[in-house]
Design an enzyme around this catalytic site. Structure first.
Site, mmCIF file in Angstrom:
data_model
loop_
_atom_site.group_PDB
_atom_site.id
_atom_site.type_symbol
_atom_site.label_atom_id
_atom_site.label_comp_id
_atom_site.label_asym_id
_atom_site.label_seq_id
_atom_site.Cartn_x
_atom_site.Cartn_y
_atom_site.Cartn_z
ATOM 1 N N ARG A 50 0.804 -1.190 0.079
ATOM 2 C CA ARG A 50 -0.150 0.206 -0.044
ATOM 3 C C ARG A 50 1.050 1.245 0.077
ATOM 4 O O ARG A 50 1.828 1.145 0.936
ATOM 5 C CB ARG A 50 -0.866 -0.108 1.385
ATOM 6 C CG ARG A 50 -1.603 1.322 1.492
ATOM 7 C CD ARG A 50 -1.837 1.737 2.866
ATOM 8 N NE ARG A 50 -2.794 2.969 2.983
ATOM 9 C CZ ARG A 50 -2.903 3.737 4.066
ATOM 10 N NH1 ARG A 50 -2.119 3.083 5.006
ATOM 11 N NH2 ARG A 50 -3.409 4.736 4.004
ATOM 12 N N HIS B 154 -7.286 7.115 0.701
ATOM 13 C CA HIS B 154 -8.353 5.937 0.915
ATOM 14 C C HIS B 154 -8.819 5.534 -0.226
ATOM 15 O O HIS B 154 -9.870 4.732 -0.352
ATOM 16 C CB HIS B 154 -9.525 6.448 1.945
ATOM 17 C CG HIS B 154 -9.154 6.893 3.235
ATOM 18 N ND1 HIS B 154 -9.672 7.714 3.994
ATOM 19 C CD2 HIS B 154 -8.405 6.278 4.180
ATOM 20 C CE1 HIS B 154 -9.148 7.982 5.281
ATOM 21 N NE2 HIS B 154 -8.267 7.100 5.357
ATOM 22 N N GLY C 195 -13.081 6.016 9.575
ATOM 23 C CA GLY C 195 -12.069 5.360 10.413
ATOM 24 C C GLY C 195 -11.431 6.571 11.429
ATOM 25 O O GLY C 195 -12.246 7.741 11.641
ATOM 26 N N ASN C 196 -10.305 6.190 11.778
ATOM 27 C CA ASN C 196 -9.600 7.268 12.588
ATOM 28 C C ASN C 196 -9.144 8.260 11.605
ATOM 29 O O ASN C 196 -9.475 9.656 11.977
ATOM 30 C CB ASN C 196 -8.110 6.565 12.991
ATOM 31 C CG ASN C 196 -8.064 6.714 14.333
ATOM 32 O OD1 ASN C 196 -8.330 7.769 15.125
ATOM 33 N ND2 ASN C 196 -7.308 5.752 14.838
ATOM 34 N N ARG D 97 -7.591 15.144 13.423
ATOM 35 C CA ARG D 97 -7.328 15.999 12.559
ATOM 36 C C ARG D 97 -8.766 17.026 12.280
ATOM 37 O O ARG D 97 -9.770 16.578 12.516
ATOM 38 C CB ARG D 97 -7.334 15.472 11.077
ATOM 39 C CG ARG D 97 -5.866 14.542 11.158
ATOM 40 C CD ARG D 97 -5.768 13.676 10.022
ATOM 41 N NE ARG D 97 -5.581 12.405 9.960
ATOM 42 C CZ ARG D 97 -5.690 11.406 9.050
ATOM 43 N NH1 ARG D 97 -5.805 11.687 8.077
ATOM 44 N NH2 ARG D 97 -5.394 10.195 9.500
ATOM 45 N N ASP E 136 -11.435 8.533 19.917
ATOM 46 C CA ASP E 136 -11.868 7.276 19.637
ATOM 47 C C ASP E 136 -13.602 7.561 19.827
ATOM 48 O O ASP E 136 -13.939 7.766 20.683
ATOM 49 C CB ASP E 136 -11.694 6.149 20.562
ATOM 50 C CG ASP E 136 -12.165 4.695 20.128
ATOM 51 O OD1 ASP E 136 -13.220 4.573 19.808
ATOM 52 O OD2 ASP E 136 -11.379 3.751 19.998
ATOM 53 N N ARG F 194 -16.021 5.620 20.030
ATOM 54 C CA ARG F 194 -16.783 5.146 21.266
ATOM 55 C C ARG F 194 -16.703 5.607 22.815
ATOM 56 O O ARG F 194 -17.775 5.720 23.370
ATOM 57 C CB ARG F 194 -15.938 3.493 21.350
ATOM 58 C CG ARG F 194 -16.268 2.685 20.275
ATOM 59 C CD ARG F 194 -15.298 1.384 20.495
ATOM 60 N NE ARG F 194 -14.042 1.690 19.895
ATOM 61 C CZ ARG F 194 -13.287 0.894 19.530
ATOM 62 N NH1 ARG F 194 -13.172 -0.285 19.555
ATOM 63 N NH2 ARG F 194 -11.777 1.136 19.091
ATOM 64 N N VAL G 258 -15.803 3.398 11.995
ATOM 65 C CA VAL G 258 -16.800 4.074 12.604
ATOM 66 C C VAL G 258 -18.078 3.767 11.635
ATOM 67 O O VAL G 258 -19.040 3.526 12.407
ATOM 68 C CB VAL G 258 -16.514 5.608 12.767
ATOM 69 C CG1 VAL G 258 -17.871 6.476 13.405
ATOM 70 C CG2 VAL G 258 -15.372 5.901 13.697
ATOM 71 N N GLY G 259 -17.629 3.977 10.485
ATOM 72 C CA GLY G 259 -18.818 3.726 9.648
ATOM 73 C C GLY G 259 -19.352 2.305 9.610
ATOM 74 O O GLY G 259 -20.779 2.189 9.546
ATOM 75 N N GLU G 260 -18.442 1.298 9.907
ATOM 76 C CA GLU G 260 -19.096 -0.049 9.756
ATOM 77 C C GLU G 260 -19.554 -0.419 11.286
ATOM 78 O O GLU G 260 -20.711 -1.196 11.310
ATOM 79 C CB GLU G 260 -17.924 -1.024 9.714
ATOM 80 C CG GLU G 260 -17.511 -1.044 8.180
ATOM 81 C CD GLU G 260 -15.989 -1.806 8.245
ATOM 82 O OE1 GLU G 260 -15.793 -2.809 8.795
ATOM 83 O OE2 GLU G 260 -15.208 -1.576 7.246
ATOM 84 N N ASN G 261 -19.130 0.210 12.273
ATOM 85 C CA ASN G 261 -19.537 -0.111 13.669
ATOM 86 C C ASN G 261 -20.425 0.611 14.327
ATOM 87 O O ASN G 261 -21.058 -0.079 15.369
ATOM 88 C CB ASN G 261 -18.184 -0.511 14.482
ATOM 89 C CG ASN G 261 -17.246 -1.540 13.739
ATOM 90 O OD1 ASN G 261 -17.908 -2.846 13.618
ATOM 91 N ND2 ASN G 261 -16.122 -1.353 13.461
ATOM 92 N N GLU H 125 -8.888 -3.228 2.165
ATOM 93 C CA GLU H 125 -7.909 -2.871 1.149
ATOM 94 C C GLU H 125 -7.076 -3.954 1.067
ATOM 95 O O GLU H 125 -6.304 -3.989 0.036
ATOM 96 C CB GLU H 125 -7.189 -1.575 1.964
ATOM 97 C CG GLU H 125 -8.439 -0.637 1.965
ATOM 98 C CD GLU H 125 -8.042 0.636 3.072
ATOM 99 O OE1 GLU H 125 -8.320 0.071 4.345
ATOM 100 O OE2 GLU H 125 -7.483 1.735 2.786
HETATM 101 P P1 ADP Z 1 -7.790 3.560 10.668
HETATM 102 O O1 ADP Z 1 -8.148 4.777 10.088
HETATM 103 O O2 ADP Z 1 -6.791 3.717 11.642
HETATM 104 O O3 ADP Z 1 -7.352 2.454 9.691
HETATM 105 P P2 ADP Z 1 -10.211 2.237 11.346
HETATM 106 O O4 ADP Z 1 -10.899 2.207 10.071
HETATM 107 O O5 ADP Z 1 -10.010 0.846 12.067
HETATM 108 O O6 ADP Z 1 -8.742 3.052 11.468
HETATM 109 O O7 ADP Z 1 -11.117 2.808 12.493
HETATM 110 C C1 ADP Z 1 -10.785 2.991 13.607
HETATM 111 C C2 ADP Z 1 -11.702 3.763 14.612
HETATM 112 O O8 ADP Z 1 -12.900 2.977 14.599
HETATM 113 C C3 ADP Z 1 -11.591 3.937 16.159
HETATM 114 O O9 ADP Z 1 -10.745 4.840 16.334
HETATM 115 C C4 ADP Z 1 -13.001 3.909 16.749
HETATM 116 O O10 ADP Z 1 -13.017 5.469 16.940
HETATM 117 C C5 ADP Z 1 -13.813 3.455 15.786
HETATM 118 N N1 ADP Z 1 -14.588 2.214 16.133
HETATM 119 C C6 ADP Z 1 -14.409 0.967 16.120
HETATM 120 N N2 ADP Z 1 -15.454 0.346 16.548
HETATM 121 C C7 ADP Z 1 -16.346 1.337 16.837
HETATM 122 C C8 ADP Z 1 -17.832 1.105 17.379
HETATM 123 N N3 ADP Z 1 -18.394 0.206 17.719
HETATM 124 N N4 ADP Z 1 -18.483 2.421 17.693
HETATM 125 C C9 ADP Z 1 -17.844 3.408 17.271
HETATM 126 N N5 ADP Z 1 -16.595 3.784 16.895
HETATM 127 C C10 ADP Z 1 -16.124 2.603 16.529
#
Ligand code: ADP
Length: 397
Positions: free
Chosen positions: A89, A178, A208-209, A239, A283, A285, A332-335, A383
């Site tokens: 990547r 991305h 995500g982050n 950011r 985060d 969460r 965040v989007g998935e979870n 990815e």
């Molecule tokens: P990166 O951008 O580092 O690849 P990810 O796509 O793995 O990050 O996303 C990480 C972020 O996802 C974490 O900082 C957290 O805020 C968020 N996250 C993970 N699980 C959950 C959840 N169940 N609810 C809310 N946010 C979540």
């Protein structure tokens, strides 16, 4: 048997995944952390087991050697001959790389020369590529660029309204990021829509982050929220995303020690976003937990984040002149159900009708009612798989 390693190298870490190809089966994956620091850690996951080893890992070459030795030591492979390709990547491909590329000396030099666009990442990618070339000289290396998908953006989207000389002299423009993720989830969304991708208008939200949103027309990126660097666009974990550029001189006038590129980069990359507003965490969460406990700063951080995502989706409905589907992906989007719900509650005017029984934790696919004019999909991004597929497609061996 053909095996491909997909590599995601950062400045002090190296994430990897080993695939059996063309079956696309994940055989093992791992993470090497604290490269260049004391007490490096290598973690390997395979067959439901996790192996962790702590040792000094002074540089990326040693990290690659440890990875390969682990594969043999743990009997994940019996010989290096089984490895037929390595995919890397790469964060910044600039205007040069419009698609994935086989890596030779010329490409390595070009990726190194693009380091100003990704100062933490591109040098690490180059180090990992050189390490694989040294340890497995016969194996094909392929670079897969985060920016390649966005090279289809028109000038009207990628140029900034500043004097031409900054573009002419330094290629100051929007590159996005991305891209591998946006491309993958847009393709999956077209399948779910049951339409040829050429006939689709999709907005992909990689949250995500780091976070970015892309307008995808006919399978091609036509605009994306991240800019010259991954700092632009929506608010993120630490950011700021988009700002009035006058904030920078305004702050320097008041705190002259900020007249330093590194100080400014730090403020907006590491001390802003959810973290800057909540003063608690980057985060999502923790932010949602704080909001539920009545913490006013966490509540504001959450609401600002949702507001920025909604506004970008609104912009991109305008850019695309309509939308068939909105996709949520990444951490965040998935979870996060509350996050998705809050964004979508503000977009009902577009004809989005969410089904609360489908928009639940762990869902994949459509979360709307059958009559919803615009579909909303939750699609886990992958990815690493896209990287492994590109290696398979391009490898010569
Ligand atoms: P990166 O951008 O580092 O690849 P990810 O796509 O793995 O990050 O996303 C990480 C972020 O996802 C974490 O900082 C957290 O805020 C968020 N996250 C993970 N699980 C959950 C959840 N169940 N609810 C809310 N946010 C979540």
């Amino acid at each position: 048997m053909s095996k491909t390693i997909s590599i995601n190298a950062g400045s002090s870490s190296l994430k990897w995944q080993l695939y059996k190809m063309p079956e696309e089966e994940v055989i093992a994956k791992g993470l090497i952390e604290r490269i260049g620091l004391e007490d490096g850690v290598s973690t390997v996951k395979f067959n439901g087991q996790t192996e962790t080893e702590t040792t000094d890992i002074p540089n990326h070459t040693i990290a690659v050697k440890i990875l390969l030795e682990d594969l043999l030591r743990l009997n994940i492979i019996t010989s290096y001959d089984e490895i037929t390709g390595v995919g890397h990547r790469v964060v910044a491909g600039g205007e040069i790389f419009k698609e994935s590329a086989l890596i030779g000396e010329k490409e390595i030099q070009e990726i190194e020369d693009l380091s100003p666009l990704a100062p933490l990442h591109n040098p690490a990618h180059v180090a990992a590529m050189r390490a694989f070339q040294e340890v497995l000289p016969e194996v094909t290396n392929v670079a897969v660029f985060d920016t390649a998908f966005h090279t289809t953006m028109p000038a009207v989207a990628y140029r900034y309204p500043i004097a031409n000389k900054y573009y002419d002299n330094y290629q100051v423009r929007k590159y996005g990021a991305h891209g591998t993720s946006h491309q993958y989830v847009a393709q999956e969304a077209a399948k779910l829509l049951g339409k040829p991708i050429e006939d689709t208008k999709i907005i992909t939200c990689h949250i995500g982050n780091g976070a970015s949103i892309t307008a995808v027309k006919g399978g091609k990126s036509v605009d994306t929220s991240m800019g010259l660097t991954p700092l632009g666009g929506i608010m993120m974990g630490t950011r700021s995303g988009d700002l009035d550029p006058a904030i920078i001189p305004f702050l320097i006038d008041r705190e002259p020690e900020l007249a330093d590129a590194e100080a400014i980069r730090n403020i907006f990359n590491r001390e802003s976003g959810l973290f800057g507003i909540s003063e608690k965490s980057s985060d999502m969460r923790d932010i949602i937990a704080g909001k539920e406990e009545g913490d006013a700063k966490c509540t504001l951080a959450f609401e600002m984040y949702v507001d920025r995502v909604k506004k970008y989706i609104g912009q991109y409905v305008a850019v695309l002149n309509g939308v068939d589907a909105i996709v949520f992906t990444a951490g965040v989007g998935e979870n996060s159900v509350p996050f998705r719900q809050a964004v979508l509650d503000g977009l009902t005017w577009f004809g989005i009708d969410v089904d609360p029984e489908k928009n639940v934790f762990g869902v994949e696919g459509d979360v709307t009612k059958p009559e919803s004019k615009v579909k909303v999909f939750v699609i886990p991004t992958d990815e690493e798989l896209v990287i492994a597929r590109d290696v398979e497609r391009l490898k010569t061996k």
